[in-house]
Design a protein around this motif. Structure first.
Motif, PDB file in Angstrom:
ATOM      1  N   ILE A  61     -48.242  59.872 -25.489  1.00  0.00           N
ATOM      2  CA  ILE A  61     -49.612  59.681 -24.998  1.00  0.00           C
ATOM      3  C   ILE A  61     -49.706  58.022 -25.029  1.00  0.00           C
ATOM      4  CG2 ILE A  61     -51.884  59.841 -26.046  1.00  0.00           C
ATOM      5  CD1 ILE A  61     -50.583  62.708 -25.081  1.00  0.00           C
ATOM      6  N   PRO A  62     -50.365  57.453 -24.104  1.00  0.00           N
ATOM      7  CA  PRO A  62     -50.277  55.903 -23.965  1.00  0.00           C
ATOM      8  C   PRO A  62     -51.158  55.535 -25.376  1.00  0.00           C
ATOM      9  CG  PRO A  62     -50.776  57.157 -21.941  1.00  0.00           C
ATOM     10  CD  PRO A  62     -50.845  58.169 -22.913  1.00  0.00           C
ATOM     11  N   GLY A  63     -50.626  54.432 -25.770  1.00  0.00           N
ATOM     12  CA  GLY A  63     -51.444  53.633 -26.843  1.00  0.00           C
ATOM     13  C   GLY A  63     -51.254  54.486 -28.015  1.00  0.00           C
ATOM     14  N   VAL A  64     -50.412  55.294 -28.323  1.00  0.00           N
ATOM     15  CA  VAL A  64     -50.182  55.946 -29.690  1.00  0.00           C
ATOM     16  C   VAL A  64     -48.694  55.701 -30.243  1.00  0.00           C
ATOM     17  CG1 VAL A  64     -50.100  58.238 -31.011  1.00  0.00           C
ATOM     18  CG2 VAL A  64     -51.728  57.891 -29.064  1.00  0.00           C
ATOM     19  N   GLY A  65     -48.527  55.191 -31.273  1.00  0.00           N
ATOM     20  CA  GLY A  65     -47.253  54.806 -31.797  1.00  0.00           C
ATOM     21  C   GLY A  65     -46.523  55.892 -32.437  1.00  0.00           C
ATOM     22  N   ASP A  66     -45.256  55.804 -32.837  1.00  0.00           N
ATOM     23  CA  ASP A  66     -44.519  56.580 -33.161  1.00  0.00           C
ATOM     24  C   ASP A  66     -45.028  57.427 -34.532  1.00  0.00           C
ATOM     25  OD1 ASP A  66     -42.647  56.069 -31.543  1.00  0.00           O
ATOM     26  OD2 ASP A  66     -41.233  55.044 -32.595  1.00  0.00           O
ATOM     27  N   ARG A  67     -45.589  56.682 -35.538  1.00  0.00           N
ATOM     28  CA  ARG A  67     -46.098  57.186 -36.923  1.00  0.00           C
ATOM     29  C   ARG A  67     -47.062  58.556 -36.612  1.00  0.00           C
ATOM     30  NH1 ARG A  67     -50.797  56.318 -39.715  1.00  0.00           N
ATOM     31  NH2 ARG A  67     -51.392  54.692 -38.154  1.00  0.00           N
ATOM     32  N   LEU A  68     -48.150  58.071 -35.638  1.00  0.00           N
ATOM     33  CA  LEU A  68     -49.101  59.257 -35.244  1.00  0.00           C
ATOM     34  C   LEU A  68     -48.395  60.168 -34.374  1.00  0.00           C
ATOM     35  CD1 LEU A  68     -52.549  57.245 -35.111  1.00  0.00           C
ATOM     36  CD2 LEU A  68     -51.560  58.687 -36.965  1.00  0.00           C
ATOM     37  N   TYR A  69     -47.895  59.800 -33.627  1.00  0.00           N
ATOM     38  CA  TYR A  69     -47.299  60.749 -32.328  1.00  0.00           C
ATOM     39  C   TYR A  69     -46.426  61.772 -32.994  1.00  0.00           C
ATOM     40  CZ  TYR A  69     -45.493  62.419 -27.742  1.00  0.00           C
ATOM     41  OH  TYR A  69     -45.223  63.243 -26.828  1.00  0.00           O
ATOM     42  N   ARG A  70     -45.472  61.424 -33.965  1.00  0.00           N
ATOM     43  CA  ARG A  70     -44.758  62.339 -34.714  1.00  0.00           C
ATOM     44  C   ARG A  70     -45.597  63.497 -35.261  1.00  0.00           C
ATOM     45  NH1 ARG A  70     -41.216  57.928 -35.867  1.00  0.00           N
ATOM     46  NH2 ARG A  70     -42.439  57.432 -37.942  1.00  0.00           N
ATOM     47  N   GLN A  71     -46.943  63.237 -35.653  1.00  0.00           N
ATOM     48  CA  GLN A  71     -47.858  64.093 -36.328  1.00  0.00           C
ATOM     49  C   GLN A  71     -48.434  65.277 -35.339  1.00  0.00           C
ATOM     50  OE1 GLN A  71     -50.707  62.308 -38.922  1.00  0.00           O
ATOM     51  NE2 GLN A  71     -49.331  60.439 -39.293  1.00  0.00           N
ATOM     52  N   ILE A  72     -48.140  65.020 -34.020  1.00  0.00           N
ATOM     53  CA  ILE A  72     -48.545  65.795 -33.006  1.00  0.00           C
ATOM     54  C   ILE A  72     -47.561  67.232 -33.092  1.00  0.00           C
ATOM     55  CG2 ILE A  72     -49.260  66.372 -30.722  1.00  0.00           C
ATOM     56  CD1 ILE A  72     -49.770  63.397 -30.194  1.00  0.00           C
ATOM     57  N   ALA A  73     -48.019  68.379 -33.206  1.00  0.00           N
ATOM     58  CA  ALA A  73     -47.008  69.367 -33.419  1.00  0.00           C
ATOM     59  C   ALA A  73     -46.471  69.572 -32.057  1.00  0.00           C
ATOM     60  CB  ALA A  73     -48.046  70.594 -33.779  1.00  0.00           C
ATOM     61  N   ARG A  74     -45.233  70.104 -32.306  1.00  0.00           N
ATOM     62  CA  ARG A  74     -44.546  70.136 -30.884  1.00  0.00           C
ATOM     63  C   ARG A  74     -45.168  71.411 -30.002  1.00  0.00           C
ATOM     64  NH1 ARG A  74     -38.485  69.436 -30.655  1.00  0.00           N
ATOM     65  NH2 ARG A  74     -37.988  67.488 -31.988  1.00  0.00           N
ATOM     66  N   GLY A  75     -45.805  72.289 -30.421  1.00  0.00           N
ATOM     67  CA  GLY A  75     -46.490  73.314 -29.641  1.00  0.00           C
ATOM     68  C   GLY A  75     -47.814  73.051 -29.138  1.00  0.00           C
ATOM     69  N   SER A  76     -48.097  71.650 -29.408  1.00  0.00           N
ATOM     70  CA  SER A  76     -49.555  71.372 -29.114  1.00  0.00           C
ATOM     71  C   SER A  76     -49.412  70.951 -27.276  1.00  0.00           C
ATOM     72  CB  SER A  76     -49.906  70.175 -29.531  1.00  0.00           C
ATOM     73  OG  SER A  76     -51.174  69.665 -29.273  1.00  0.00           O
ATOM     74  N   GLY A  77     -50.263  71.676 -26.806  1.00  0.00           N
ATOM     75  CA  GLY A  77     -50.333  71.030 -25.293  1.00  0.00           C
ATOM     76  C   GLY A  77     -51.748  70.619 -24.897  1.00  0.00           C
ATOM     77  N   GLN A  78     -52.584  70.293 -25.508  1.00  0.00           N
ATOM     78  CA  GLN A  78     -53.832  69.611 -25.399  1.00  0.00           C
ATOM     79  C   GLN A  78     -53.954  68.581 -26.441  1.00  0.00           C
ATOM     80  OE1 GLN A  78     -56.444  73.087 -25.317  1.00  0.00           O
ATOM     81  NE2 GLN A  78     -56.381  72.995 -23.046  1.00  0.00           N
ATOM     82  N   VAL A  79     -54.511  67.317 -25.944  1.00  0.00           N
ATOM     83  CA  VAL A  79     -54.657  66.243 -27.014  1.00  0.00           C
ATOM     84  C   VAL A  79     -55.897  65.531 -26.378  1.00  0.00           C
ATOM     85  CG1 VAL A  79     -53.648  64.107 -27.951  1.00  0.00           C
ATOM     86  CG2 VAL A  79     -52.347  65.800 -27.743  1.00  0.00           C
ATOM     87  N   LEU A  80     -56.787  65.211 -27.321  1.00  0.00           N
ATOM     88  CA  LEU A  80     -58.139  64.802 -27.130  1.00  0.00           C
ATOM     89  C   LEU A  80     -57.849  63.283 -27.830  1.00  0.00           C
ATOM     90  CD1 LEU A  80     -60.849  64.320 -25.810  1.00  0.00           C
ATOM     91  CD2 LEU A  80     -61.702  65.197 -27.875  1.00  0.00           C
ATOM     92  N   ALA A  81     -57.588  62.070 -27.151  1.00  0.00           N
ATOM     93  CA  ALA A  81     -57.150  60.844 -27.767  1.00  0.00           C
ATOM     94  C   ALA A  81     -58.645  60.038 -27.790  1.00  0.00           C
ATOM     95  CB  ALA A  81     -56.097  60.289 -26.946  1.00  0.00           C
ATOM     96  N   VAL A  82     -58.888  59.487 -28.932  1.00  0.00           N
ATOM     97  CA  VAL A  82     -60.167  58.744 -28.964  1.00  0.00           C
ATOM     98  C   VAL A  82     -59.754  57.256 -29.223  1.00  0.00           C
ATOM     99  CG1 VAL A  82     -62.271  58.535 -30.346  1.00  0.00           C
ATOM    100  CG2 VAL A  82     -61.637  60.636 -29.827  1.00  0.00           C
ATOM    101  N   TYR A  83     -59.930  56.451 -28.116  1.00  0.00           N
ATOM    102  CA  TYR A  83     -59.249  54.809 -28.455  1.00  0.00           C
ATOM    103  C   TYR A  83     -60.676  54.284 -28.962  1.00  0.00           C
ATOM    104  CZ  TYR A  83     -55.330  56.799 -25.712  1.00  0.00           C
ATOM    105  OH  TYR A  83     -54.348  57.638 -25.245  1.00  0.00           O
TER     106      TYR A  83
END
Length: 251
Positions: A61-83
């Motif tokens: 996901i653009p603009g999202v670093g490792d710390r938060l990206y690792r918290q996205i579950a592997r099974g997730s197929g939809q992400v609403l990113a709020v910048y």
């Protein structure tokens, strides 16, 4: 090969967007709604548009670093990113990403608002800042009838009606809401008052209709965005929200 090239162009275009996010100013403080959800003012309806903007890894996901990206579950197929525009800004941009194979595709973008005081990684009741983090999107509801969502939907014109002392600009804030799974019990209606981490940690933080300025802690988007999200988010794809100001998102 053509589809890969098109994906690369879309992702490349989105990078430029992150460098130029902007929005409107913060509004005056509003009273909190009984049950936890907050006030925010008038909608600016816009049709979903595919983001256009630096070259980046399409599997992230653009603009999202490792710390938060690792918290996205592997099974997730939809992400609403709020910048968020800045740590102390109420202005932000919401982008819906869908996973296609190993890659994330941006499919829609809208102007948005967050807490009128900005963002915090340590949210507390009354600080008027939105919490930074990764949260599930599991339950919906509102004053209006279900627009055709797969999410559990609780329609209740009385439960979701704004307080009578709110001004006209806020009277449609809760026509549609999606609960952000911060300090709540997933599987309950959005207005359920349970706060597992205690009242001091705040709660009742929703995605709801925009009124043109900052909120008490929720995230707000135009009505057409809410309708699009309600009809698109699929519990089977484990939708989540990644939210925060750009600096904390990248950390």
């Amino acid at each position: 090969m053509d589809s890969v090239r098109r994906m690369t162009v879309a992702v490349t275009a989105f990078g430029t967007l992150l460098a130029t996010l902007s929005g409107c100013g913060a509004g005056a403080s509003r009273p909190a709604r009984a049950g936890g959800a907050e006030a925010p003012r008038g909608q600016v309806a816009r049709s979903p548009t595919v983001p256009t903007a630096p070259a980046t890894d399409p599997t992230r996901i653009p603009g999202v670093g490792d710390r938060l990206y690792r918290q996205i579950a592997r099974g997730s197929g939809q992400v609403l990113a709020v910048y968020g525009e800045g740590e102390n800004s109420p202005d932000s941009t919401a982008v819906l990403f869908m996973r296609e194979g190993p890659e994330w595709r941006p499919v829609a973008r809208w102007p948005a608002h967050n807490g009128r005081n900005g963002w915090t990684a340590d949210h507390h009741e009354g600080d008027e800042r939105s919490p930074v983090g990764v949260f599930g999107l599991s339950d919906a509801g509102g004053v209006l009838d279900d627009p055709g969502t797969r999410l559990p939907y609780d329609q209740d014109a009385n439960a979701f009606a704004p307080p009578n002392d709110w001004d006209e600009a806020h009277q449609h804030d809760f026509d549609y809401v999606i609960a952000i799974d911060y300090n709540r019990l997933p599987g309950k209606p959005p207005d359920d008052g349970a706060r597992p981490e205690g009242n001091d940690r705040g709660g009742g933080i929703w995605l709801h209709l925009d009124h043109g300025d900052g909120t008490s802690a929720c995230v707000s988007v135009p009505k057409d965005a809410m309708e699009f999200l309600l009809r698109t988010l699929d519990p089977a794809r484990h939708p989540v929200m990644v939210m925060g100001d750009r600096g904390q998102l990248r950390a």
